[in-house]
Design a protein around this motif. Structure first.
Motif, PDB file in Angstrom:
ATOM      1  N   GLY A   1      46.797  51.455   9.624  1.00  0.00           N
ATOM      2  CA  GLY A   1      46.813  52.393  10.714  1.00  0.00           C
ATOM      3  C   GLY A   1      47.772  51.581  11.344  1.00  0.00           C
ATOM      4  O   GLY A   1      48.633  52.949  12.659  1.00  0.00           O
ATOM      5  N   ARG A   2      48.561  51.101  11.411  1.00  0.00           N
ATOM      6  CA  ARG A   2      49.627  50.300  12.907  1.00  0.00           C
ATOM      7  C   ARG A   2      51.025  50.835  12.097  1.00  0.00           C
ATOM      8  O   ARG A   2      51.895  50.176  13.163  1.00  0.00           O
ATOM      9  CB  ARG A   2      49.271  49.381  12.801  1.00  0.00           C
ATOM     10  N   ALA A   3      51.316  50.846  10.299  1.00  0.00           N
ATOM     11  CA  ALA A   3      53.028  50.733  10.318  1.00  0.00           C
ATOM     12  C   ALA A   3      53.118  51.446   8.845  1.00  0.00           C
ATOM     13  O   ALA A   3      52.129  51.968   7.933  1.00  0.00           O
ATOM     14  CB  ALA A   3      53.652  49.731   9.462  1.00  0.00           C
ATOM     15  N   LEU A   4      54.794  52.083   9.723  1.00  0.00           N
ATOM     16  CA  LEU A   4      55.325  53.466   8.177  1.00  0.00           C
ATOM     17  C   LEU A   4      55.887  52.334   7.149  1.00  0.00           C
ATOM     18  O   LEU A   4      56.795  52.018   7.839  1.00  0.00           O
ATOM     19  CB  LEU A   4      55.664  54.639   8.846  1.00  0.00           C
ATOM     20  N   ALA A   5      55.707  52.835   5.565  1.00  0.00           N
ATOM     21  CA  ALA A   5      56.663  51.782   4.760  1.00  0.00           C
ATOM     22  C   ALA A   5      57.128  53.319   4.348  1.00  0.00           C
ATOM     23  O   ALA A   5      56.171  54.051   4.191  1.00  0.00           O
ATOM     24  CB  ALA A   5      55.856  51.123   4.229  1.00  0.00           C
ATOM     25  N   ALA A   6      58.157  52.793   4.053  1.00  0.00           N
ATOM     26  CA  ALA A   6      58.977  54.185   3.782  1.00  0.00           C
ATOM     27  C   ALA A   6      60.116  53.642   2.029  1.00  0.00           C
ATOM     28  O   ALA A   6      60.430  52.657   2.301  1.00  0.00           O
ATOM     29  CB  ALA A   6      61.013  54.898   3.950  1.00  0.00           C
ATOM     30  N   ASN A   7      59.580  54.595   1.057  1.00  0.00           N
ATOM     31  CA  ASN A   7      59.968  53.999  -0.283  1.00  0.00           C
ATOM     32  C   ASN A   7      60.815  55.316  -0.646  1.00  0.00           C
ATOM     33  O   ASN A   7      60.791  56.233  -1.147  1.00  0.00           O
ATOM     34  CB  ASN A   7      59.192  53.840  -1.364  1.00  0.00           C
ATOM     35  N   SER A   8      61.976  54.524  -1.443  1.00  0.00           N
ATOM     36  CA  SER A   8      62.642  55.470  -2.388  1.00  0.00           C
ATOM     37  C   SER A   8      62.975  55.351  -3.989  1.00  0.00           C
ATOM     38  O   SER A   8      62.943  54.382  -4.226  1.00  0.00           O
ATOM     39  CB  SER A   8      64.405  55.657  -1.632  1.00  0.00           C
ATOM     40  N   ASN A   9      63.407  55.979  -4.143  1.00  0.00           N
ATOM     41  CA  ASN A   9      63.918  56.579  -5.552  1.00  0.00           C
ATOM     42  C   ASN A   9      64.865  56.886  -6.001  1.00  0.00           C
ATOM     43  O   ASN A   9      64.899  58.482  -5.250  1.00  0.00           O
ATOM     44  CB  ASN A   9      62.853  56.925  -6.971  1.00  0.00           C
ATOM     45  N   ASP A  10      65.388  56.128  -7.041  1.00  0.00           N
ATOM     46  CA  ASP A  10      66.938  57.081  -7.072  1.00  0.00           C
ATOM     47  C   ASP A  10      67.431  57.438  -8.717  1.00  0.00           C
ATOM     48  O   ASP A  10      67.122  56.710  -9.492  1.00  0.00           O
ATOM     49  CB  ASP A  10      67.896  56.239  -6.892  1.00  0.00           C
ATOM     50  N   PHE A  11      67.480  58.754  -8.849  1.00  0.00           N
ATOM     51  CA  PHE A  11      67.965  58.996 -10.203  1.00  0.00           C
ATOM     52  C   PHE A  11      69.349  59.334 -10.731  1.00  0.00           C
ATOM     53  O   PHE A  11      69.298  60.402 -10.060  1.00  0.00           O
ATOM     54  CB  PHE A  11      66.658  59.847 -10.713  1.00  0.00           C
ATOM     55  N   ASN A  12      69.393  58.817 -11.824  1.00  0.00           N
ATOM     56  CA  ASN A  12      71.423  59.399 -12.075  1.00  0.00           C
ATOM     57  C   ASN A  12      71.038  59.482 -13.427  1.00  0.00           C
ATOM     58  O   ASN A  12      70.728  59.137 -13.743  1.00  0.00           O
ATOM     59  CB  ASN A  12      72.165  58.236 -12.211  1.00  0.00           C
ATOM     60  N   LEU A  13      71.377  61.012 -13.418  1.00  0.00           N
ATOM     61  CA  LEU A  13      70.643  61.782 -14.672  1.00  0.00           C
ATOM     62  C   LEU A  13      72.349  62.161 -15.627  1.00  0.00           C
ATOM     63  O   LEU A  13      72.344  62.609 -15.613  1.00  0.00           O
ATOM     64  CB  LEU A  13      70.164  62.834 -14.904  1.00  0.00           C
ATOM     65  N   PRO A  14      73.248  61.619 -15.854  1.00  0.00           N
ATOM     66  CA  PRO A  14      74.429  61.792 -16.817  1.00  0.00           C
ATOM     67  C   PRO A  14      73.808  62.706 -18.095  1.00  0.00           C
ATOM     68  O   PRO A  14      73.186  62.042 -19.085  1.00  0.00           O
ATOM     69  CB  PRO A  14      75.049  60.202 -16.988  1.00  0.00           C
ATOM     70  N   PRO A  15      75.174  63.510 -18.848  1.00  0.00           N
ATOM     71  CA  PRO A  15      74.960  63.873 -19.541  1.00  0.00           C
ATOM     72  C   PRO A  15      74.874  63.533 -20.668  1.00  0.00           C
ATOM     73  O   PRO A  15      74.402  64.593 -21.738  1.00  0.00           O
ATOM     74  CB  PRO A  15      76.560  65.068 -19.941  1.00  0.00           C
TER      75      PRO A  15
END
Length: 317
Positions: free
Chosen positions: A218-232
Motif C-alpha cells: 500500500g505504499r507505492a503506485l505503479a502506472a503501466n501503459s499500452n499503445d496500439f497503432n492500428l493502420p488501415p
C-alpha cells in the motif's frame, strides 16, 4: 461463472486480450514511473487496510469496453453496469467525448469512479441511495478529459507520463483525506483509462491505455501503459478492456452460442480497410450483449456505443 455469482473485483481488467481475433499490433508497452505515496509525513501502509463492507469508502467495479477499428475510424462500446458493495447498478457512463481534440474518446474500467456513501445502503433501493447520497471523491476519466481539452493534444501525441503524474497527484490528495479508501486497493488494480483517437490524414486509429496499481504494502503506485497503432492495412479484430478474463472464460466458453455472427465476418476480412462502420458497430455492440446474455454479473445495463470517423463522433446507442 454462474448466474448471480459475483466476480473477484481484483481480477477486473487484468489486461488486454491477445490471440484469436484480438488485435495484436501493440506498438509499445511501458512501465511509467513508480510513485511512493508519502506526503508531509503521511504514508499509506498495509495496516490501514479496511473491510469495505463496514466502511463508507466504496468504489465501482465491473465493465466491458470493446473497440473495433474500421476503414473510416473506429466504433467503441461499453456496458453501463457498476458494482458497488456487491450491488449492481446499471446507470454508469463509461465513455466520454472530449470537446477537443476532435475525433477522440476517453473510457475507463476498473474502479473508475471513487465515491463515499453511508452504509448500509437502503435495502429497498441501494442504487437510488448511491445516486442521492453518494459523493464522488475522484473521477479519473473526467480528469483525463479535462487534461485533453486543456492541452488540445491529439491522443497519438499525449504524454502518458504527464497524465500518470496528474492522476497520482489526485490520488495522493484523496489518500490524505481518505487513507482507508486508498489503502483498500493494496495489491490490486485501481483503474484502467483508455484514450482512443482517429487520424484521418493517416487513416489510422491510436488506442492508448494507462493502468494504475497499488503495491501490496500500500505504499507505492505503479502506472503501466499500452499503445496500439492500428493502420488501415492491419489485421481486423477488436480490443477488449474490463472484466476480460471472465469475459473470455464465459462468452468464449460454454456460452459461445451468444457470439454475434458478425464476429466471424469481421475476422474473415483481409484488412482493417475492408471493415465497414456497420460491421464494426454490430460486433462492438453485440459482444457486450453476448456478455449480458451469458449472465455475467459484472456486465449489464444498456449498451452505449459511439462511431468515430473523419466526419465526427456520432452516438449510435
Amino acid at each position: 461463472m454462474g448466474e448471480g455469482e459475483e466476480p473477484d473485483p481484483s481480477g477486473d481488467d487484468a489486461g488486454i486480450l491477445k490471440g484469436g481475433g484480438i488485435l495484436q499490433s501493440v506498438e509499445r508497452f511501458a512501465v511509467l514511473a513508480l510513485t511512493i505515496l508519502a506526503v508531509g509525513g503521511f504514508a499509506l501502509g498495509s495496516d490501514r487496510l479496511v473491510d469495505t463492507r463496514s466502511s463508507k469508502a466504496i468504489g465501482q467495479q465491473g465493465t466491458l469496453i470493446v473497440l473495433v477499428p474500421t476503414r473510416d475510424g473506429f466504433v467503441i462500446s461499453s456496458d453501463s453496469r457498476a458494482i458497488t458493495l456487491g450491488v449492481a447498478c446499471d446507470n454508469s457512463v463509461k465513455i466520454q467525448i472530449p470537446k477537443r481534440p476532435a475525433l477522440s474518446v476517453v473510457a475507463a474500467s476498473g474502479t473508475a469512479t471513487w465515491i463515499t456513501a453511508r452504509v448500509p445502503l437502503w435495502p429497498h433501493d441501494p442504487c437510488g441511495d448511491l445516486d442521492k447520497n453518494g459523493v464522488t471523491i475522484f473521477d479519473p476519466k473526467s480528469e483525463v478529459v479535462k487534461y485533453l481539452e486543456a492541452s488540445g493534444t491529439q491522443v497519438r501525441d499525449a504524454d502518458l507520463q504527464e497524465i500518470a503524474n496528474l492522476l497520482t497527484a489526485k490520488i495522493i490528495a484523496v489518500a490524505e483525506k481518505e487513507p482507508a479508501y486508498v489503502s483498500a486497493f493494496a495489491g490490486k488494480q485501481m483503474f484502467n483509462l483508455i484514450l482512443a483517437g482517429y487520424e484521418p490524414s493517416e487513416q489510422r486509429t491510436y488506442v492508448r491505455s494507462i493502468e494504475l496499481n497499488l503495491s501490496p504494502d500500500g505504499r507505492a503506485l505503479a502506472a503501466n501503459s499500452n499503445d496500439f497503432n492500428l493502420p488501415p492495412d492491419g489485421r481486423p479484430g477488436y480490443l477488449n478492456f474490463g472484466d476480460i478474463d471472465n469475459f473470455r472464460a464465459v462468452v468464449f466458453g460454454e456460452h459461445k452460442h451468444y457470439l454475434p455472427p458478425s464476429l466471424e465476418e469481421l475476422l474473415g476480412k483481409p484488412s482493417i480497410r475492408d471493415v465497414s462502420n456497420e460491421l464494426a458497430a454490430d460486433v462492438a455492440v453485440n459482444l457486450v450483449e453476448a456478455a449480458k446474455s451469458a449472465k455475467m454479473y459484472s456486465i449489464g445495463g444498456a449498451v452505449s456505443a459511439f462511431r468515430v470517423t473523419a466526419g465526427g463522433v456520432e452516438r449510435l446507442k
